[in-house]
Design an enzyme around this catalytic site. Structure first.
Site, PDB file in Angstrom:
ATOM      1  CD  GLU A  77       1.423   9.861   4.285  1.00  0.00           C
ATOM      2  OE1 GLU A  77       0.913  10.943   4.011  1.00  0.00           O
ATOM      3  OE2 GLU A  77       1.930   9.108   3.451  1.00  0.00           O
ATOM      4  N   GLY A  78       1.765  12.378   9.609  1.00  0.00           N
ATOM      5  CA  GLY A  78       1.122  13.154  10.664  1.00  0.00           C
ATOM      6  C   GLY A  78       0.665  12.185  11.737  1.00  0.00           C
ATOM      7  CB  SER A  79       2.026  11.580  15.123  1.00  0.00           C
ATOM      8  OG  SER A  79       1.733  12.873  15.640  1.00  0.00           O
ATOM      9  NE  ARG A 120      -6.642 -22.644  20.901  1.00  0.00           N
ATOM     10  CZ  ARG A 120      -5.600 -23.435  21.121  1.00  0.00           C
ATOM     11  NH1 ARG A 120      -5.246 -24.341  20.222  1.00  0.00           N
ATOM     12  NH2 ARG A 120      -4.902 -23.322  22.226  1.00  0.00           N
ATOM     13  CG  ASN A 175      -0.114  13.214  20.209  1.00  0.00           C
ATOM     14  OD1 ASN A 175      -1.166  12.696  20.568  1.00  0.00           O
ATOM     15  ND2 ASN A 175       1.001  13.127  20.913  1.00  0.00           N
ATOM     16  CG  PHE A 179       5.764  12.447  -0.164  1.00  0.00           C
ATOM     17  CD1 PHE A 179       4.995  11.439  -0.714  1.00  0.00           C
ATOM     18  CD2 PHE A 179       5.629  12.721   1.190  1.00  0.00           C
ATOM     19  CE1 PHE A 179       4.122  10.704   0.065  1.00  0.00           C
ATOM     20  CE2 PHE A 179       4.752  11.992   1.972  1.00  0.00           C
ATOM     21  CZ  PHE A 179       4.004  10.977   1.410  1.00  0.00           C
ATOM     22  NE  ARG A 222      -1.068   2.485   2.714  1.00  0.00           N
ATOM     23  CZ  ARG A 222      -0.498   3.636   3.008  1.00  0.00           C
ATOM     24  NH1 ARG A 222      -0.671   4.689   2.254  1.00  0.00           N
ATOM     25  NH2 ARG A 222       0.294   3.734   4.071  1.00  0.00           N
ATOM     26  CB  ALA A 243       1.119 -19.203  21.450  1.00  0.00           C
TER      27      ALA A 243
HETATM   28  O1  GRA Z   1      -1.846  32.117   8.273  1.00  0.00           O
HETATM   29  P1  GRA Z   1      -0.726  31.921   7.298  1.00  0.00           P
HETATM   30  O2  GRA Z   1      -0.863  32.639   6.006  1.00  0.00           O
HETATM   31  O3  GRA Z   1       0.628  32.086   7.937  1.00  0.00           O
HETATM   32  O4  GRA Z   1      -0.779  30.369   6.864  1.00  0.00           O
HETATM   33  C1  GRA Z   1      -0.780  29.362   7.849  1.00  0.00           C
HETATM   34  C2  GRA Z   1      -1.814  28.332   7.520  1.00  0.00           C
HETATM   35  O5  GRA Z   1      -3.003  28.924   7.032  1.00  0.00           O
HETATM   36  C3  GRA Z   1       0.525  28.611   7.702  1.00  0.00           C
HETATM   37  O6  GRA Z   1       0.251  27.516   6.831  1.00  0.00           O
HETATM   38  C4  GRA Z   1      -1.119  27.506   6.460  1.00  0.00           C
HETATM   39  N1  GRA Z   1      -1.640  26.133   6.512  1.00  0.00           N
HETATM   40  C5  GRA Z   1      -2.250  25.532   5.485  1.00  0.00           C
HETATM   41  N2  GRA Z   1      -2.519  25.943   4.236  1.00  0.00           N
HETATM   42  C6  GRA Z   1      -3.179  25.076   3.441  1.00  0.00           C
HETATM   43  C7  GRA Z   1      -1.620  25.287   7.577  1.00  0.00           C
HETATM   44  N3  GRA Z   1      -2.227  24.140   7.268  1.00  0.00           N
HETATM   45  C8  GRA Z   1      -2.640  24.264   5.975  1.00  0.00           C
HETATM   46  C9  GRA Z   1      -3.333  23.418   5.086  1.00  0.00           C
HETATM   47  N4  GRA Z   1      -3.736  22.192   5.421  1.00  0.00           N
HETATM   48  N5  GRA Z   1      -3.582  23.862   3.829  1.00  0.00           N
HETATM   49  C10 GRA Z   1       1.035  28.097   9.027  1.00  0.00           C
HETATM   50  O7  GRA Z   1      -0.003  27.339   9.643  1.00  0.00           O
HETATM   51  P2  GRA Z   1       0.169  26.752  11.112  1.00  0.00           P
HETATM   52  O8  GRA Z   1      -1.046  25.965  11.439  1.00  0.00           O
HETATM   53  O9  GRA Z   1       0.590  27.857  12.051  1.00  0.00           O
HETATM   54  O10 GRA Z   1       1.412  25.790  10.885  1.00  0.00           O
HETATM   55  P3  GRA Z   1       2.227  24.902  11.933  1.00  0.00           P
HETATM   56  O11 GRA Z   1       1.695  25.070  13.291  1.00  0.00           O
HETATM   57  O12 GRA Z   1       3.662  25.128  11.680  1.00  0.00           O
HETATM   58  O13 GRA Z   1       1.933  23.439  11.380  1.00  0.00           O
HETATM   59  C11 GRA Z   1       0.692  22.900  11.278  1.00  0.00           C
HETATM   60  C12 GRA Z   1       0.751  21.376  11.414  1.00  0.00           C
HETATM   61  C13 GRA Z   1       1.275  20.928  12.766  1.00  0.00           C
HETATM   62  C14 GRA Z   1      -0.674  20.878  11.235  1.00  0.00           C
HETATM   63  C15 GRA Z   1       1.671  20.828  10.279  1.00  0.00           C
HETATM   64  O14 GRA Z   1       3.004  21.201  10.477  1.00  0.00           O
HETATM   65  C16 GRA Z   1       1.601  19.324  10.136  1.00  0.00           C
HETATM   66  O15 GRA Z   1       0.689  18.819   9.507  1.00  0.00           O
HETATM   67  N6  GRA Z   1       2.563  18.590  10.717  1.00  0.00           N
HETATM   68  C17 GRA Z   1       2.646  17.144  10.517  1.00  0.00           C
HETATM   69  C18 GRA Z   1       3.656  16.811   9.484  1.00  0.00           C
HETATM   70  C19 GRA Z   1       3.426  15.475   8.843  1.00  0.00           C
HETATM   71  O16 GRA Z   1       2.315  15.036   8.629  1.00  0.00           O
HETATM   72  N7  GRA Z   1       4.501  14.845   8.437  1.00  0.00           N
HETATM   73  C20 GRA Z   1       4.418  13.615   7.717  1.00  0.00           C
HETATM   74  C21 GRA Z   1       5.543  13.518   6.801  1.00  0.00           C
HETATM   75  S1  GRA Z   1       5.376  12.416   5.452  1.00  0.00           S
HETATM   76  C22 GRA Z   1       5.410  10.833   6.010  1.00  0.00           C
HETATM   77  O17 GRA Z   1       5.134  10.538   7.117  1.00  0.00           O
HETATM   78  C23 GRA Z   1       5.811   9.803   5.007  1.00  0.00           C
HETATM   79  C24 GRA Z   1       5.085   8.515   5.179  1.00  0.00           C
HETATM   80  C25 GRA Z   1       4.925   7.799   3.912  1.00  0.00           C
HETATM   81  C26 GRA Z   1       4.113   6.539   4.062  1.00  0.00           C
HETATM   82  O18 GRA Z   1       4.670   5.585   4.601  1.00  0.00           O
HETATM   83  O19 GRA Z   1       2.918   6.523   3.650  1.00  0.00           O
END
Ligand code: GRA
Length: 383
Positions: free
Chosen positions: A361-363, A266, A365, A122, A84, A338
Site C-alpha cells: 500500500e505504498g512502501s 523468564r 519510501n 483491488f 486484517r 530462541a
Molecule cells: O497536477 P496534475 O493534475 O497532473 O495531478 C497530479 C496530482 O495532483 C497527478 O495526480 C494527482 N495526484 C493526486 N490526486 C488526488 C497525486 N496524488 C494524488 C492524491 N493523493 N489525490 C500526478 O501526481 P504526481 O505526484 O506527479 O504522481 P506520481 O509522481 O506519478 O505518483 C505519486 C506517488 C508516488 C505518490 C504515487 O504514484 C503513489 O502513491 N505510489 C505508490 C503506489 C502504491 O501505494 N501502491 C500500492 C499498491 S496496492 C497494495 O499494495 C496492495 C496491498 C493490499 C494489502 O495487503 O493490504
C-alpha cells in the site's frame, strides 16, 4: 483533537477483540503454516458488520466511521495480520465505489462486499509498475459499447479467490496520469487467469497475479469518467493505507504484549529478565513506538471522520506504524531469544507479518516521499 470513543466505537472494538480472540486466534498459527484461506471468517466478519463502518445504511453499512474501522483493523492485526487483509479487501473497494461510482453501480456492488458475499480485491500494481503507478501497461481499449482489457496485475491480495475487483488501466496512455481509468469487474469470467504467489508471511491471505487477456468490460463497469483512474486510485490508497496502518499498530501491540509477558516469566541469572535494564530499554521503546503510532492512526481517522483531507496524516501514520510493527517484532524476537525464533511460538509470525507493512500500500519510501515533498513545499499532500 478528542479520541474519547463513543459507545458505538467502543462496542465495535470489543466485538472485534472478542471475535479475534475466540474465532481467529485458536487456529492462527495453523492457518499461517498451512496457508489456509479462511472463507468462513470472511462470511463471519460480514455477519458481524465489520465491512460496513465506512458505508451508509442504505448500502448495508453501519456508517460508524474511520475510527471504528481503524479500531477493528487493529484488533484483527493484533491476532492475525492475514485476516486484517481480508477486511481491507472488502472495505477498500466498497468505500471507493461509494465515493466514485454512480448510483446503479453502488447498489449493485457495495452490499455484496459489505455482507462478505462477494470477495473483493483491488488491482493497481504490475510487474514494472509498483511505486510508479503511472508506469502501468494495462490498457482498456474501447470496443463498441464497452472495453477490452489487457494487462497483468501482480501482488494482488485475494487474486486467487476474488469474485470482483477494482482494476486500473489506461484508456489513453498519451495522457499519462489523466489517461488512466478505473473499472469494477466480475472476475469469474473468460479472459482472466490467476497465478498464486508465495511470500514470507501473511500466508493465510492469498496473493497472486491477475492476467487479463482480451477481457471484456461493459460500459457500466467503468467507475467515474475516463481519465479519472489515477485520482481514484490515489484516493483509494489513502483510505486503505489507514487500515494498513491500524493493522500494523495491532502487530506492534501483539509483539509488545508477547515481550512483556515473557519478560515477566523468564528467569535468568536468578531474576526475572524484566529486571534487566537492557530488557527495560527495549520494552520502553516498544511501548513508545506502539502508542505514538496509534495516536497518529487515530488522528488520521478522526480527520477523515470530520470530512477533512488526511493524505499527509495517513502517510505519516502508515510510515510510523509500519516502523513500529517492525521494531517491536524485532525487539520481541530478541527478548524471547530462541522462543522468538522458534516456529512453535507466535513472535516469528509477527516478525514476518510486520515486514509486509513496510512494503504494501505504498512502501515506507513512498510515504516518506509524500511527507517530505509536503514539508519542503514541493507538493502539498492535502489538496
Ligand atoms: O497536477 P496534475 O493534475 O497532473 O495531478 C497530479 C496530482 O495532483 C497527478 O495526480 C494527482 N495526484 C493526486 N490526486 C488526488 C497525486 N496524488 C494524488 C492524491 N493523493 N489525490 C500526478 O501526481 P504526481 O505526484 O506527479 O504522481 P506520481 O509522481 O506519478 O505518483 C505519486 C506517488 C508516488 C505518490 C504515487 O504514484 C503513489 O502513491 N505510489 C505508490 C503506489 C502504491 O501505494 N501502491 C500500492 C499498491 S496496492 C497494495 O499494495 C496492495 C496491498 C493490499 C494489502 O495487503 O493490504
Amino acid at each position: 483533537m478528542d479520541f474519547e470513543l463513543s459507545e458505538e466505537q467502543a462496542a465495535a472494538r470489543e466485538l472485534a477483540r472478542d471475535f479475534a480472540e475466540k474465532e481467529v486466534l485458536p487456529t492462527a498459527a495453523k492457518d499461517d503454516k498451512e496457508h489456509t484461506f479462511r472463507r468462513d471468517l470472511i462470511t463471519k466478519m460480514g455477519d458481524l458488520g465489520f465491512y460496513g463502518c465506512l458505508i451508509p445504511e442504505e448500502y448495508g453499512g453501519s456508517h460508524l466511521g474511520f475510527l471504528a474501522h481503524a479500531l477493528i483493523s487493529e484488533e484483527l492485526g493484533r491476532v492475525h495480520s492475514a485476516i486484517r487483509v481480508y477486511l481491507n479487501m472488502q472495505v477498500g473497494p466498497a468505500h471507493t465505489l461509494l465515493e466514485c461510482a454512480n448510483e446503479e453501480q453502488k447498489k449493485q456492488h457495495i452490499p455484496p462486499l459489505v455482507r462478505g458475499d462477494s470477495i473483493g480485491c483491488f488491482a493497481i500494481t504490475e510487474p514494472d509498475a509498483g511505486s510508479d503507478v503511472a508506469a502501468m501497461k494495462a490498457t482498456a481499449v474501447r470496443d463498441g459499447k464497452g472495453y477490452i482489457l489487457n494487462g497483468t496485475k501482480t501482488w494482488i491480495s485475494n487474486a486467487p479467490v476474488a469474485d470482483t475487483g477494482l482494476v486500473f488501466a489506461y484508456t489513453d496512455r498519451s495522457q499519462r496520469h489523466h489517461g488512466m481509468s478505473a473499472f469494477y469487474v466480475h472476475l469469474n469470467q473468460p479472459g482472466v487467469s490467476r497465478r498464486p504467489l508465495e511470500k514470507s508471511g501473511t500466508h493465510a491471505s492469498p496473493t497472486g497475479e491477475l492476467i487479463f487477456e482480451n477481457f471484456a468490460i461493459p460500459e457500466r463497469g467503468r467507475i467515474g469518467m475516463e481519465g479519472e483512474g489515477f485520482r481514484i486510485g490515489m484516493q483509494h490508497l489513502t483510505h486503505t493505507r489507514l487500515s494498513c496502518a491500524a493493522g500494523a499498530v495491532g502487530v506492534a501491540r501483539a509483539a509488545r504484549e508477547a515481550a512483556v509477558s515473557y519478560a515477566n516469566q523468564r528467569e535468568q541469572f536468578g531474576q526475572k529478565i524484566g529486571q534487566f535494564q537492557m530488557i527495560q530499554d527495549q520494552i520502553a521503546q516498544m511501548v513508545v513506538h506502539e502508542e505514538a503510532a496509534r495516536m497518529l492512526v487515530c488522528r488520521a481517522a478522526a480527520l477523515a471522520d470530520s470530512g477533512k483531507p488526511n493524505n499527509l496524516e495517513v502517510s505519516i501514520a502508515k510510515y510510523a506504524a509500519a516502523e513500529a510493527a517492525a521494531f517491536n517484532a524485532e525487539a520481541a524476537m530478541k527478548i524471547l531469544g530462541a522462543y522468538g525464533y522458534s516456529t512453535e511460538f507466535p513472535v516469528e509470525r509477527l516478525w514476518r507479518d510486520a515486514k509486509s507493512y513496510q512494503i504494501v500500500e505504498g512502501s515506507g519510501n513512498i510515504q516518506k516521499l509524500i511527507i517530505a515533498q509536503d514539508a519542503l513545499g514541493y507538493r502539498k499532500a492535502n489538496r
